[in-house]
Design a protein around this motif. Structure first.
Motif, PDB file in Angstrom:
ATOM      1  N   PRO A 184       0.915  -1.135  -0.077  1.00  0.00           N
ATOM      2  CA  PRO A 184      -0.062   0.005   0.074  1.00  0.00           C
ATOM      3  C   PRO A 184       0.756   1.357  -0.117  1.00  0.00           C
ATOM      4  N   SER A 185       0.375   2.344  -0.301  1.00  0.00           N
ATOM      5  CA  SER A 185       1.094   3.356  -0.812  1.00  0.00           C
ATOM      6  C   SER A 185       1.558   4.009   0.882  1.00  0.00           C
ATOM      7  N   SER A 186       0.794   3.983   1.447  1.00  0.00           N
ATOM      8  CA  SER A 186       1.112   4.304   3.008  1.00  0.00           C
ATOM      9  C   SER A 186       2.609   3.924   3.512  1.00  0.00           C
ATOM     10  N   GLU A 187       2.790   2.610   2.804  1.00  0.00           N
ATOM     11  CA  GLU A 187       4.145   1.992   3.194  1.00  0.00           C
ATOM     12  C   GLU A 187       5.288   2.462   2.193  1.00  0.00           C
ATOM     13  N   PHE A 188       4.953   3.206   1.299  1.00  0.00           N
ATOM     14  CA  PHE A 188       6.173   3.822   0.533  1.00  0.00           C
ATOM     15  C   PHE A 188       6.800   4.737   1.382  1.00  0.00           C
ATOM     16  N   GLU A 189       8.251   4.646   1.267  1.00  0.00           N
ATOM     17  CA  GLU A 189       9.181   5.445   2.207  1.00  0.00           C
ATOM     18  C   GLU A 189       9.987   6.722   1.400  1.00  0.00           C
ATOM     19  N   GLU A 190       9.711   6.902  -0.022  1.00  0.00           N
ATOM     20  CA  GLU A 190      10.148   8.026  -0.443  1.00  0.00           C
ATOM     21  C   GLU A 190      11.882   7.796  -0.562  1.00  0.00           C
ATOM     22  N   CYS A 218       4.991  -5.261  -8.671  1.00  0.00           N
ATOM     23  CA  CYS A 218       4.099  -5.190  -7.530  1.00  0.00           C
ATOM     24  C   CYS A 218       2.728  -4.867  -7.879  1.00  0.00           C
ATOM     25  N   VAL A 219       1.779  -4.894  -7.035  1.00  0.00           N
ATOM     26  CA  VAL A 219       0.442  -4.614  -7.555  1.00  0.00           C
ATOM     27  C   VAL A 219       0.225  -3.099  -7.963  1.00  0.00           C
ATOM     28  N   GLY A 220      -0.064  -3.406  -9.258  1.00  0.00           N
ATOM     29  CA  GLY A 220       0.081  -1.892 -10.136  1.00  0.00           C
ATOM     30  C   GLY A 220       1.080  -1.743 -10.965  1.00  0.00           C
ATOM     31  N   GLY A 221       2.047  -2.767 -10.716  1.00  0.00           N
ATOM     32  CA  GLY A 221       3.136  -2.781 -11.958  1.00  0.00           C
ATOM     33  C   GLY A 221       4.000  -1.620 -11.902  1.00  0.00           C
ATOM     34  N   SER A 222       4.357  -1.316 -13.098  1.00  0.00           N
ATOM     35  CA  SER A 222       5.275  -0.026 -13.555  1.00  0.00           C
ATOM     36  C   SER A 222       4.717   1.212 -13.208  1.00  0.00           C
ATOM     37  N   THR A 223       3.199   1.118 -13.248  1.00  0.00           N
ATOM     38  CA  THR A 223       2.637   2.548 -12.934  1.00  0.00           C
ATOM     39  C   THR A 223       2.850   2.846 -11.663  1.00  0.00           C
ATOM     40  N   VAL A 224       3.174   2.107 -10.981  1.00  0.00           N
ATOM     41  CA  VAL A 224       3.319   2.353  -9.483  1.00  0.00           C
ATOM     42  C   VAL A 224       4.750   3.240  -9.486  1.00  0.00           C
ATOM     43  N   VAL A 225       5.561   3.073 -10.151  1.00  0.00           N
ATOM     44  CA  VAL A 225       7.136   3.452 -10.037  1.00  0.00           C
ATOM     45  C   VAL A 225       7.443   4.466 -11.188  1.00  0.00           C
ATOM     46  N   ASN A 226       6.561   4.551 -12.001  1.00  0.00           N
ATOM     47  CA  ASN A 226       6.991   5.453 -13.317  1.00  0.00           C
ATOM     48  C   ASN A 226       7.019   6.911 -12.756  1.00  0.00           C
ATOM     49  N   ALA A 227       7.253   7.787 -13.764  1.00  0.00           N
ATOM     50  CA  ALA A 227       7.369   9.417 -13.356  1.00  0.00           C
ATOM     51  C   ALA A 227       6.236  10.007 -13.950  1.00  0.00           C
ATOM     52  N   SER A 251      -1.707   6.024 -10.771  1.00  0.00           N
ATOM     53  CA  SER A 251      -1.151   4.621 -11.007  1.00  0.00           C
ATOM     54  C   SER A 251      -2.343   3.951 -11.108  1.00  0.00           C
ATOM     55  N   MET A 252      -2.127   2.555 -11.194  1.00  0.00           N
ATOM     56  CA  MET A 252      -3.150   1.632 -11.507  1.00  0.00           C
ATOM     57  C   MET A 252      -3.329   1.194  -9.882  1.00  0.00           C
ATOM     58  N   LEU A 253      -2.523   1.607  -9.053  1.00  0.00           N
ATOM     59  CA  LEU A 253      -2.989   0.914  -7.582  1.00  0.00           C
ATOM     60  C   LEU A 253      -4.003   1.926  -7.009  1.00  0.00           C
ATOM     61  N   VAL A 254      -4.271   2.939  -7.567  1.00  0.00           N
ATOM     62  CA  VAL A 254      -5.342   3.972  -6.961  1.00  0.00           C
ATOM     63  C   VAL A 254      -6.351   4.354  -8.114  1.00  0.00           C
ATOM     64  N   THR A 255      -6.470   3.606  -9.064  1.00  0.00           N
ATOM     65  CA  THR A 255      -7.233   3.843 -10.166  1.00  0.00           C
ATOM     66  C   THR A 255      -8.014   2.464 -10.493  1.00  0.00           C
ATOM     67  N   TYR A 256      -7.563   2.098 -11.844  1.00  0.00           N
ATOM     68  CA  TYR A 256      -8.491   1.166 -12.386  1.00  0.00           C
ATOM     69  C   TYR A 256      -8.543  -0.129 -11.264  1.00  0.00           C
ATOM     70  N   LEU A 257      -7.492  -0.446 -10.722  1.00  0.00           N
ATOM     71  CA  LEU A 257      -7.542  -1.735  -9.878  1.00  0.00           C
ATOM     72  C   LEU A 257      -8.539  -1.674  -8.671  1.00  0.00           C
ATOM     73  N   PRO A 258      -8.545  -0.462  -7.858  1.00  0.00           N
ATOM     74  CA  PRO A 258      -9.714  -0.452  -6.734  1.00  0.00           C
ATOM     75  C   PRO A 258     -11.118  -0.263  -7.478  1.00  0.00           C
TER      76      PRO A 258
END
Lengths: 184, 518
Positions: B67-73, B103-112, B206-213
């Motif tokens: 989950p994005s809440s666990e991302f550490e920047e 990861c769930v969401g794939g590259s869309t989670v980590v792209n720019a 990203s897909m993590l917060v759009t199409y997947l939910p």
């Protein structure tokens, strides 16, 4: 089996001169370090320490002192993230770099035993060397950089902000609302 | 099912993911109308579009759900947890880093978050060379518009263009190269500069917060940490897919899914490997061939004053001729990430000169180059080991040189006092009048440049001719009656531009094709 694996991969790397064939088998026992061993050998730790000393001399600069960053421990952690064949290749490259100084570099001593100036010159020669030398020197630099800059405070010393959202209290927007039926 | 913090935001769709720890030791036997393998750009869109039609959809994702809440920047942590092979995926030669999300969401989670439509010239080439007249700009326009609307795509507002981006635009205008703010899929960007480590506050769409939910809300089931391995095949149909879920303790649990339709959307590396492992769908002999990846180089320009290129939107502006990819057009994107990436992108020398280089990094103007590369690579299995053969083609090296030349000219026009090139040995250009001589002196070769790919594509070529391609114009595999591929592997040639919008669009289009055929 492990020795066999090691030798098979080694043949892929011996696009250098014939000298390398003589050099690497003459290494100490840990030349046949099991490729999936995830802790650094003492030779490998020495190599990274001696490499970092001349590659990233933080004394007298505004950078965080290298001694305050667990560079080699961080590199050891990076090793745990590599798959076995990659790790095997990296280990062979490290060995070749260290022992290559004996004959390829005509120093008749391993890299880790050279003076600081000779180590610096040696790295520069590998940067300009054959394909495999360029590749190995780049891997070494990248690993040392990873080991050092992984430290968040090392980044802050050069003005990099590091993590900001939590400290700044930036709220999550949550998941996006469902598209409207007409939008799809 | 895991309950995530974001699900507590009232009124917003929640993402429910079943982790391997929640799967019983005996495993699972599941049934679905549609099985989607992969939860990245293509998988997520297909899952939503088909769930929206009422289908029972199941998604298998090999990577973890973080989950994005666990991302550490923190880029090193992100590489370790969110990227394929922990960020260590490389070509066979070892001189090209190939970054993909895992990861769930794939590259869309980590792209720019950069958004471009496929250039018309590329679509025209697909029509004439590969028989894909159905993918004209006019035919795809409603699909582009739909995904852009759904993902809040917009051109960066002035406040989203940082100093680094303004320098790129100003310099480009001075030397006559088109430039503008870049478009991104983002809502109310917090300008943290951490796109590639995952957006902690869910601004990037990203897909993590759009199409997947959204798919989840419509009843789709999503399993993380579950890797599809083998197909049960009967004639021209895949009747079931066998997968393995690996829990936190390393225990492997079998998962079998029987489905009427299988959508393989695992990306341009994993999708062909899955077909190769199962020895299906390859009467053309093209599976795994035609790999392209937009080999990308970073270039830094050192200025007198501080720029802090890593502050603000990760990608803020663009320059170059993106309408002519087939004629050597290139794309420059203003952007920089933290010191781990900075020191990996460019060789700043050794010893005191490297220390000075890093101390000066806040003074760097920075951009990455993209080119339309030829499909010269190959993805295949060597025993159990994945191999990606790809070395820079001489024709593409010329495009790359042009991109470097353009970047250096822009930087000097913007006021840079020195330009750093991405060679494996420190190489600088000290003045504008040296640009041609230094760039002309560069040679193609292995381990000469620090190259990164963010856009693997092309290994399951789409085309009308079944003898020369793997996937037909509607996304259906030529050799199979119920297996579709909607991901970047089907691109017959590389785009030049960041592919995410085109992948979303193709997945939407193919979803409609699936529904039309159902």
């Amino acid at each position: 089996m492990r020795t066999k694996l090691y030798r098979r991969s080694f043949t892929k790397l011996t696009v250098l001169t014939g000298a390398s064939v003589l050099v690497v088998p003459a290494c100490r026992d840990d030349a046949v370090t099991p490729p999936n061993e995830l802790t650094l050998t003492s030779d490998e730790r020495d190599l990274f320490e001696r490499f970092a000393e001349v590659f990233l001399p933080t004394d007298g600069s505004s950078l965080k002192p290298r001694a305050e960053v667990p560079v080699v421990d961080n590199i050891e952690h990076a090793f745990t993230l590599m798959d076995a064949p990659t790790l095997e290749q990296v280990r062979i490259g490290l060995k070749l770099f260290d022992y290559g100084a004996v004959l390829i570099g005509l120093h008749f001593a391993r890299f880790v035993h050279l003076s600081a100036q000779r180590r610096l010159d040696y790295i520069k020669r590998w940067e300009d060397g054959l394909e495999i030398q360029r590749g190995i020197s780049t891997v070494l630099k990248k690993l040392v950089c990873y080991g050092y800059w992984k430290d968040i405070e090392a980044g802050r010393a050069i003005g990099y902000q590091g993590p900001v959202s939590k400290a700044g209290g930036i709220a999550s927007l949550g998941n996006a609302p469902m598209p409207s039926a007409t939008n799809g | 099912m895991a309950n995530l913090p974001k699900a507590t935001i009232q009124g917003l769709p929640s993402l429910k993911v079943t982790s391997p720890d929640q799967i019983p030791e005996a495993g699972l036997q599941l049934e679905a109308d549609v099985l989607v393998i992969g939860s990245g750009a293509a998988g997520a869109v297909t899952a939503y579009e088909l769930a929206r039609s009422g289908a029972r959809v199941l998604v298998l994702e090999a990577g973890p759900h973080i989950p994005s809440s666990e991302f550490e920047e923190h880029a090193p942590t992100a590489l370790e947890t969110l990227y394929q092979d922990h960020g260590n995926q490389v070509n066979t030669t070892g001189d090209l880093a190939i970054l993909q999300g895992k990861c769930v969401g794939g590259s869309t989670v980590v792209n720019a978050a950069a958004c471009f439509r496929a250039p018309n010239q590329v679509l025209a080439d697909w029509a004439t060379e590969h028989g894909l007249e159905n993918l004209s700009p006019e035919a795809l326009r409603p699909y582009f518009e739909r995904v852009e609307r759904n993902l809040s795509v917009h051109q960066n507002e002035p406040h989203e263009v940082n100093y680094n981006g303004r320098l790129l635009i100003e310099g480009a205008k001075k030397v006559g190269i088109p430039a503008s703010p870049i478009s991104r899929n983002i809502r109310d960007c917090a300008l943290t500069g951490h796109c590639v480590s995952g957006c902690k506050t869910d601004r990037k769409q990203s897909m993590l917060v759009t199409y997947l939910p959204w798919a989840s809300e419509l009843g789709a089931t999503i399993l993380s940490g579950t890797r599809a391995e083998s197909f049960d095949v009967s004639g021209r149909r895949v009747t079931a897919v066998r997968a393995v879920a690996t829990d936190a303790a390393g225990k492997e649990k079998p998962v079998q899914v029987r489905a009427g339709l299988v959508v393989v959307a695992a990306g341009a590396v994993q999708t062909p490997l899955l077909f190769q492992r199962n020895k299906i769908g390859n009467s053309s002999g093209q599976i795994g061939l035609n790999f392209a990846c937009h080999p990308s180089l970073a270039v830094f320009g050192e200025h007198e004053n501080d720029i802090y290129a890593w502050v603000g939107a990760t990608l803020s502006a663009q320059a170059g001729d993106i309408e002519n990819p087939l004629r050597g057009g290139y794309l420059l994107e203003a952007g920089m990430v933290g010191p781990v990436i900075t020191s990996a992108w460019i060789d700043g020398g050794v010893g005191s000169e490297f220390v000075e280089f890093m101390q000066n990094s806040k003074k760097f103007q920075a951009a990455v180059t993209l080119i339309h590369d030829h499909n010269v690579g190959r993805v295949y299995l060597d025993g159990d080991r994945k191999r990606i053969d790809y070395d820079l083609d001489d024709r593409d090296f010329e495009s790359m040189r042009e991109a470097l030349r353009g970047t250096a000219r822009i930087y000097f026009a913007a006021g840079a006092r020195r330009v750093y090139l991405p060679t494996t040995r420190k190489t600088t250009i000290e003045s504008a009048d040296q640009v041609d001589s230094v760039i002309n002196g560069l040679q193609n070769g292995k381990h000469r440049y620090r190259i990164t790919s963010y856009h693997p594509q092309g290994t399951m070529r789409m085309g009308a001719d079944a003898t020369k391609s793997v996937v037909g114009p509607n996304g259906l595999c030529h050799d199979l009656d119920n297996v579709y591929v909607p991901d970047a592997s089907l691109f017959p040639s590389s785009l030049l531009v960041n592919p995410q919008i085109t992948v979303y669009t193709m997945a939407s289009y193919i979803s409609d094709q699936i529904l039309a055929r159902a």
